[in-house]
Every structure is written in structure tokens, then in C-alpha cells.
Design a protein around this motif. Structure first.
Motif, short mmCIF file in Angstrom:
data_model
loop_
_atom_site.label_atom_id
_atom_site.label_comp_id
_atom_site.label_asym_id
_atom_site.label_seq_id
_atom_site.Cartn_x
_atom_site.Cartn_y
_atom_site.Cartn_z
N SER A 140 10.62 33.69 70.87
CA SER A 140 10.89 34.72 71.76
C SER A 140 11.98 34.92 72.22
CB SER A 140 9.86 34.44 72.89
OG SER A 140 8.61 34.46 72.95
N ARG A 172 10.67 36.51 79.06
CA ARG A 172 10.49 36.02 77.69
C ARG A 172 9.95 37.74 77.05
NH1 ARG A 172 8.78 31.00 79.02
NH2 ARG A 172 9.97 29.51 77.75
N ASP A 228 9.10 39.71 73.36
CA ASP A 228 8.55 39.61 71.91
C ASP A 228 9.74 40.50 71.09
OD1 ASP A 228 7.61 39.75 69.48
OD2 ASP A 228 5.86 39.26 70.15
N GLU A 230 7.08 42.97 73.93
CA GLU A 230 5.96 42.55 75.10
C GLU A 230 6.81 41.75 76.04
OE1 GLU A 230 1.98 39.95 75.84
OE2 GLU A 230 2.61 40.67 73.74
N THR A 231 6.84 41.99 77.28
CA THR A 231 7.29 41.33 78.40
C THR A 231 6.50 40.22 79.18
OG1 THR A 231 9.17 43.00 78.47
CG2 THR A 231 9.13 41.51 80.10
N THR A 232 6.95 39.40 79.18
CA THR A 232 6.39 38.22 80.17
C THR A 232 7.41 37.84 81.37
OG1 THR A 232 5.02 37.55 78.54
CG2 THR A 232 5.19 36.03 80.31
#
Length: 330
Positions: free
Chosen positions: A49, A61, A63, A68-70
Motif C-alpha cells: 500500500s 493508505r 491501494d 481504495e483509501t483507508t
């Protein structure tokens, strides 16, 4: 708004090495929206990531394949340099709060908030050794990130390399640096590599062996301002170049400081401006240039960080909203 006055230092910059026009072109493959502004640094973690921080204090983080965002956590300040750790935490150089550790549960621990008896400001980039020793840079003690160009005009030489030992003790190892910035730990742990942005150069600082505690130049006379750096899985030192050197600034630096003061006080539209180019370099660890890649169409600019992993190359910028994935060099 009243513009702060400079305290200019005179310096005769060396001529830039000849510009051959680059070895290739940067081509953006996809954009990874951050939902914020100014992802200043970008680093791959152990899972592949991309870790970055934005102006609103979020640590993210991303991807690189899906976007995709965290949200990992919130620093409560302005995150700049980041360094993922093996335990899942992330070390963060926060411009406002100092050196932080953001734990996997999102909790924030302040590791260093004072250096040399003064509040730690403008912590810039960070790396950690396996034994828990942490190294970080501070760019300037005179200016903040919003007015960082003031330090380039002033040439304050107040950048530092700082060490935090596992017992929590902190000491400045190098001082008087010209806007200390990107920091990389060599794969064998024998030395650090440090970007000196307004000195147009990269230093090697030895940690082990007969030369431990000494510094030597790895690359000098760069044609631009080196910013954050990272070590790729390809074994290369990847260097973000925020902007090309400015000919007017180079001419003013050796002259009486009043001239720089006059230019600094000009309206923004009349002052020297950075050329909007995306630019990254890659070197062997002996300083040999391997890649010189540029994107000059204005679609992305002022690149402040670059990271490579398994042929995936990502860039970030203090002035943009997205992290971008670019096609790897052929």
C-alpha cells in the motif's frame, strides 16, 4: 498581509551540471484521489500500500491498483514525511506537532516535540533502524511550510539531521544544512542519504565503519531542488525534484541580501515562480545517474516525493490533491 522580512545569507551556488533533457518521459497511468490536499510524501508499506498524509492531518493508505483509501489516523497537525514500521505503526514528521508515531489503532504518540531546547517545527523526513533508533530532518527553524520559499530566498542554513535513540534521548547530529529534506537508510544500515534542497545536493552520512559520524557528498550541482527520496525495490535511490533551479535566485544569492529582500517583497505575480514540471531522478548508490524522467505538460507538478516497488512508480506533491501512478521507465 505583512510579509515577513528576510535575514539573508550570501552564498555562491555552484553551476548546475549540464542538463541533457532527461532520459525519458513520465506518463501518468492513473490518479489516486486522497480526498484532501497536498500529499507531501509517499512511501510503500510492507503490504504494497501507499502511505501518505494530507494537509487536513489525515494519514492514509492507498491501494495503488484500485485507489481504495483507508484513513489510518489523524495527527492533529500537518503531516509531511512518513515511514511505515514493521509493527504496523507509522512514523510521521508533523510540521506542527513534531515527530509522531501513529499506531495501527489510530492512536497518536508524540516522540519528539523539542530539539535543542526549542519546540520542534518543520520536521521533514524520517527513517528508523531495526534497533529502534530514529533519524529525522528538520528543514528550517525560521519558516513554516506555507512560506517555505522564504527560506530559499533567505538561505537561512538552519536545517538539521537529528537522532532519537531507543531510550528517548535526542541530539542534533548535523546542523547548518541548506533546507534538509529527504532521508534514506542504506539497505545494509551503514549510512544515511540526505537531500539538501537549497544546496542542490545529496549527502552520505556514515553510521558504521571507519568513517562513522562523517559526511561526504554523493551527488552535487543538481539542476533542480531535491526533495523527498526513497529506496526502490530496484535498488535505486529515487529522488523527487520539486522544481528546476531558478536562474534569478542563483544570481541573487551571492549578492548583497537587500536585493533578495526587495524581490521577496514584490507582489506574488512579479516574483520568480517555480516551473510546473513533474521531475524525478534515480541514482545508483554510488551516485551514478540512471533515470531522469519528466512530465512538462502541466497536468501534475511540484513533485515532492517518489517511491518505486516492483516496477510500480508513484509520485506525490505538496501542491496537488492526488497521488499518481506513472508508467515505469523502459
Amino acid at each position: 498581509m505583512t510579509r515577513r522580512l528576510l535575514s539573508p545569507r550570501r552564498w555562491a551556488p555552484p553551476p548546475a551540471r549540464p542538463d541533457t533533457g532527461g532520459t525519458g518521459e513520465l506518463v501518468i497511468s492513473r490518479r489516486l484521489p486522497t480526498g484532501g490536499h497536498g500529499p507531501e510524501d509517499v512511501v510503500f508499506d510492507a503490504d504494497g500500500s501507499v502511505v501518505t498524509g494530507t494537509q487536513d492531518g489525515r494519514l492514509l493508505r492507498l491501494d495503488p491498483a484500485t485507489g481504495e483509501t483507508t484513513v489510518v489516523g489523524r495527527t492533529g497537525g500537518r503531516p509531511l514525511g512518513v515511514q511505515p514500521c514493521d509493527d504496523g505503526s507509522v512514523l510521521v514528521c508533523d510540521h506542527d506537532r513534531g515527530l509522531l508515531r501513529v499506531r495501527p489503532d489510530g492512536g497518536v504518540e508524540v516522540l519528539v516535540d523539542t530539539v535543542d531546547g526549542e519546540p520542534l517545527t518543520f520536521a521533514s523526513n524520517v527513517v528508523a533502524e531495526p534497533d529502534g533508533t530514529i533519524w529525522f530532518t528538520t528543514s528550517t527553524s525560521r519558516w513554516d511550510v506555507d512560506d517555505h520559499l522564504g527560506d530559499l530566498f533567505e538561505h537561512s542554513c538552519t536545517g538539521r539531521l537529528v537522532r532519537r535513540d531507543p531510550d528517548g534521548s535526542v541530539r542534533t547530529v548535523l546542523r547548518g544544512l541548506k533546507f534538509a529534506n529527504g532521508l534514506v537508510l542504506a539497505p545494509d544500515g551503514s549510512h544515511l542519504l540526505l537531500a539538501e534542497t537549497s544546496g542542490y545536493r545529496i549527502w552520505r552520512y556514515w553510521l558504521a565503519g571507519a568513517r562513522a559520524g562523517t559526511a561526504e557528498l554523493l551527488v552535487e550541482d543538481l539542476p533542480g531542488f531535491p526533495d523527498n527520496m526513497s529506496l526502490g525495490s530496484d535498488g535505486l535511490l529515487w529522488v523527487a525534484v520539486a522544481a528546476p533551479r531558478n536562474a534569478l535566485l542563483d544570481r541573487l544569492l551571492p549578492l548583497p541580501g537587500v536585493l533578495r529582500q526587495l524581490v521577496w517583497l514584490l507582489p506574488e505575480a512579479l516574483k520568480p515562480a517555480a516551473v510546473p514540471v513533474a521531475w524525478v531522478l534515480a541514482f545508483e548508490l554510488d551516485g551514478r545517474l540512471v533515470h531522469d524522467l519528466r512530465l512538462a505538460d502541466g497536468s501534475y507538478g511540484f513533485v515532492t516525493a517518489v517511491a518505486e516497488r516492483d516496477g510500480v512508480l508513484v509520485l506525490s506533491s505538496l501542491h496537488e490533491t492526488d497521488v499518481v501512478v506513472v508508467q515505469p521507465p523502459g
